[in-house]
Write a protein that holds these residues in place. Structure first.
Motif, PDB file in Angstrom:
ATOM      1  N   PRO A 286       0.805  -1.240   0.000  1.00  0.00           N
ATOM      2  CA  PRO A 286       0.000   0.000   0.000  1.00  0.00           C
ATOM      3  C   PRO A 286       0.826   1.274   0.000  1.00  0.00           C
ATOM      4  O   PRO A 286       0.302   2.348  -0.311  1.00  0.00           O
ATOM      5  CB  PRO A 286      -0.821  -0.122   1.293  1.00  0.00           C
ATOM      6  CG  PRO A 286      -0.897  -1.580   1.571  1.00  0.00           C
ATOM      7  CD  PRO A 286       0.435  -2.116   1.128  1.00  0.00           C
ATOM      8  N   THR A 287       2.115   1.175   0.333  1.00  0.00           N
ATOM      9  CA  THR A 287       2.969   2.376   0.367  1.00  0.00           C
ATOM     10  C   THR A 287       3.850   2.497  -0.874  1.00  0.00           C
ATOM     11  O   THR A 287       4.615   3.453  -0.986  1.00  0.00           O
ATOM     12  CB  THR A 287       3.879   2.351   1.612  1.00  0.00           C
ATOM     13  OG1 THR A 287       4.840   1.298   1.484  1.00  0.00           O
ATOM     14  CG2 THR A 287       3.065   2.147   2.878  1.00  0.00           C
ATOM     15  N   LEU A 288       3.775   1.539  -1.779  1.00  0.00           N
ATOM     16  CA  LEU A 288       4.580   1.592  -2.996  1.00  0.00           C
ATOM     17  C   LEU A 288       3.863   2.462  -4.021  1.00  0.00           C
ATOM     18  O   LEU A 288       3.238   1.986  -4.970  1.00  0.00           O
ATOM     19  CB  LEU A 288       4.836   0.177  -3.528  1.00  0.00           C
ATOM     20  CG  LEU A 288       5.672  -0.716  -2.608  1.00  0.00           C
ATOM     21  CD1 LEU A 288       5.698  -2.148  -3.095  1.00  0.00           C
ATOM     22  CD2 LEU A 288       7.100  -0.170  -2.488  1.00  0.00           C
ATOM     23  N   LEU A 289       3.947   3.769  -3.804  1.00  0.00           N
ATOM     24  CA  LEU A 289       3.206   4.757  -4.581  1.00  0.00           C
ATOM     25  C   LEU A 289       4.167   5.694  -5.301  1.00  0.00           C
ATOM     26  O   LEU A 289       5.226   6.039  -4.768  1.00  0.00           O
ATOM     27  CB  LEU A 289       2.291   5.568  -3.653  1.00  0.00           C
ATOM     28  CG  LEU A 289       1.353   4.753  -2.755  1.00  0.00           C
ATOM     29  CD1 LEU A 289       0.667   5.662  -1.751  1.00  0.00           C
ATOM     30  CD2 LEU A 289       0.325   4.009  -3.588  1.00  0.00           C
ATOM     31  N   TYR A 290       3.756   6.091  -6.485  1.00  0.00           N
ATOM     32  CA  TYR A 290       4.592   6.971  -7.306  1.00  0.00           C
ATOM     33  C   TYR A 290       3.698   7.980  -8.021  1.00  0.00           C
ATOM     34  O   TYR A 290       2.475   7.777  -8.128  1.00  0.00           O
ATOM     35  CB  TYR A 290       5.393   6.143  -8.329  1.00  0.00           C
ATOM     36  CG  TYR A 290       6.203   5.061  -7.676  1.00  0.00           C
ATOM     37  CD1 TYR A 290       7.457   5.332  -7.136  1.00  0.00           C
ATOM     38  CD2 TYR A 290       5.703   3.757  -7.550  1.00  0.00           C
ATOM     39  CE1 TYR A 290       8.198   4.334  -6.505  1.00  0.00           C
ATOM     40  CE2 TYR A 290       6.431   2.766  -6.924  1.00  0.00           C
ATOM     41  CZ  TYR A 290       7.674   3.057  -6.398  1.00  0.00           C
ATOM     42  OH  TYR A 290       8.398   2.081  -5.763  1.00  0.00           O
TER      43      TYR A 290
END
Length: 463
Positions: A286-290
């Motif tokens: 859920p934190t692998l955001l770009y």
């Protein structure tokens, strides 16, 4: 697999050179594989539907983690209770009817009641049914002889469980527009596929027995009172000489004797794989955001990712797809892993977990190259899914193949119960790994988001 069971004395067709016996064996193997594929698919698809529908099932103020907890804890209780606590002969017909009704009632409770507690109760019932169902069908696979036929069953069961991830997510995507009451209500009829498959499609274990062997206990799962059997007179006479199976059961000492050598060989690797895998999926992914890829720089990616919220579903799709492929490895004819290599998926998962945590917290590539970061995460999550699927199918395949030497069996019913217990006891390892991961995931996600904010990346705060 059909070549594993040969009858060289059968009559051949003049045109194709395929014997009638070989053709019949292929048909039986196809029906057996399809049956176990459907068992795995339907048993696990409700679990995926519930997780996919989590946002629609609880109020916005309710933590979504409670859905994950209610979806796994009862299954863990079922996997712990039945093989370890209950003893004696397994009544497969009763179990299958019970699982079907529990799933149906649980899904109806979710569909027809808007109360949070009613829905959580329904999810718990469906979860318990799914856990007991997985235990039951894996145990059922051990009743098929020779061992190659049992391995065939496990391979297709595993493939079905892998397909459940994709089918469940797709089904809810199509049904969610109908609302929870109608969408989940329609899903509640799916469990009835299992008893229909069990009675109308699944070949009986006796169909695969070598006529020269005296091991006939594999026919017993279908001898429940009121269920007609097709035993030959020779088989019946052999069964008449057997001791009453109701008085035969494994003691606690017997179970510990069987369990002890499996702890480090099978259970610890399976526990670690699921602990790392679900920590990645629930706490790190859920934190692998770009930033949203621009059409000018990333034409293909821009067509897939339209907002920051699209990243997590994308990672889940990649994961579910690779899990399905790897769980289907044995049914696709890929040789199983050797026992000494079974810890490798867990080691690879740990390396992936550490690498993805570093990527989330600090960023391995510079922020103006999000395309590289996305491709990097895509590859690692693909490997994660492959490792997880390979661990599952190979561990259960290997334990299925551990059969006693017929020449050394003194009590056939007791030998049958030993095989059933050994494969049934392993389910505790993967479910406990998932449960521990759900407890680790929340603080992991919070800490990773804090580290991102500290270095000026604020995307996780906007979700």
């Amino acid at each position: 697999m059909a070549g594993d069971v040969e009858h060289p004395d059968s009559e051949s067709y003049s045109s194709g050179g395929i014997s009638s016996s070989e053709k019949g064996e292929k048909r039986l193997l196809f029906k057996l594989g399809l049956s176990f594929f459907l068992f795995g698919l339907i048993n696990n698809v409700l679990y995926v539907i519930i997780l996919s529908a989590a946002l629609d099932l609880v109020p916005p103020s309710t933590p979504k983690g409670i859905i994950a907890f209610c979806n796994i804890a009862p299954a863990l209780i079922a996997k712990l209770g039945w093989p370890y606590i209950l003893k004696g002969k397994i009544r497969y017909t009763r179990r299958i009817f019970g699982c079907c009704l529990l799933s149906f009632i649980g899904m109806l409770a979710v569909a027809l009641h808007e109360s949070l507690y009613s829905r959580l109760l329904g999810i718990c019932l469906a979860s318990f049914s799914s856990g007991l169902g997985e235990l039951t069908f894996l145990q059922l696979s051990t009743t098929y002889n020779p061992a190659a036929i049992g391995g065939h069953s496990v391979g297709y069961w595993s493939s079905g469980t892998g397909a459940a991830g994709l089918v469940g997510a797709f089904l809810w995507w199509e049904l969610r527009g109908l609302g929870v009451e109608v969408g989940v209500g329609i899903s509640s009829v799916l469990p009835f596929v299992i008893p229909l498959t069990y009675f109308l499609l699944l070949p009986r274990p006796v169909a695969f027995l070598d006529p020269t062997t005296s091991i006939v206990y594999s026919a017993l799962p279908f001898d429940d009172p009121g269920i007609p059997t097709t035993d030959t007179s020779e088989e019946s006479s052999l069964l008449e000489n057997e001791p009453k199976s109701e008085s035969v059961f494994l003691t606690a000492a017997d179970k510990w004797r069987l369990l002890r050598p499996m702890l480090f060989k099978y259970m610890v690797p399976l526990f670690c794989v699921y602990l790392y895998e679900y920590t990645i999926n629930q706490g790190i992914a859920p934190t692998l955001l770009y930033p949203v890829p621009s059409p000018e720089r990333y034409g293909f990616l821009s067509k897939i990712i339209h907002s920051v919220r699209d990243y997590y579903p994308l990672w889940q799709l990649v994961y579910q797809t690779t899990v399905f492929i790897s769980r289907s490895s044995i049914s696709l004819g890929i040789p199983p892993m050797s026992i000494r290599l079974l810890p490798l998926p867990a080691i690879a998962q740990l390396a992936i977990l550490i690498t993805l945590a570093c990527e989330s917290a600090f960023g391995i590539f510079s922020e103006d190259h999000e395309g590289r970061s996305i491709a990097f995460v895509f590859v690692l999550i693909s490997i994660e899914g492959i490792c997880g699927g390979l661990a599952y199918v190979n561990v259960f395949y290997r334990i299925n193949q551990e059969r006693p030497d017929p020449s050394t069996v003194e009590n056939e019913e007791l030998a049958k119960q030993e095989c059933e217990f050994k494969i049934g006891s392993l389910g505790f390892a993967d479910s406990s790994g998932i449960l521990f991961a759900s407890l680790l995931a929340v603080p992991t996600e919070i800490e990773l988001c804090k580290l991102q904010v500290a270095r000026g990346k604020l995307l996780c705060q906007g979700l």
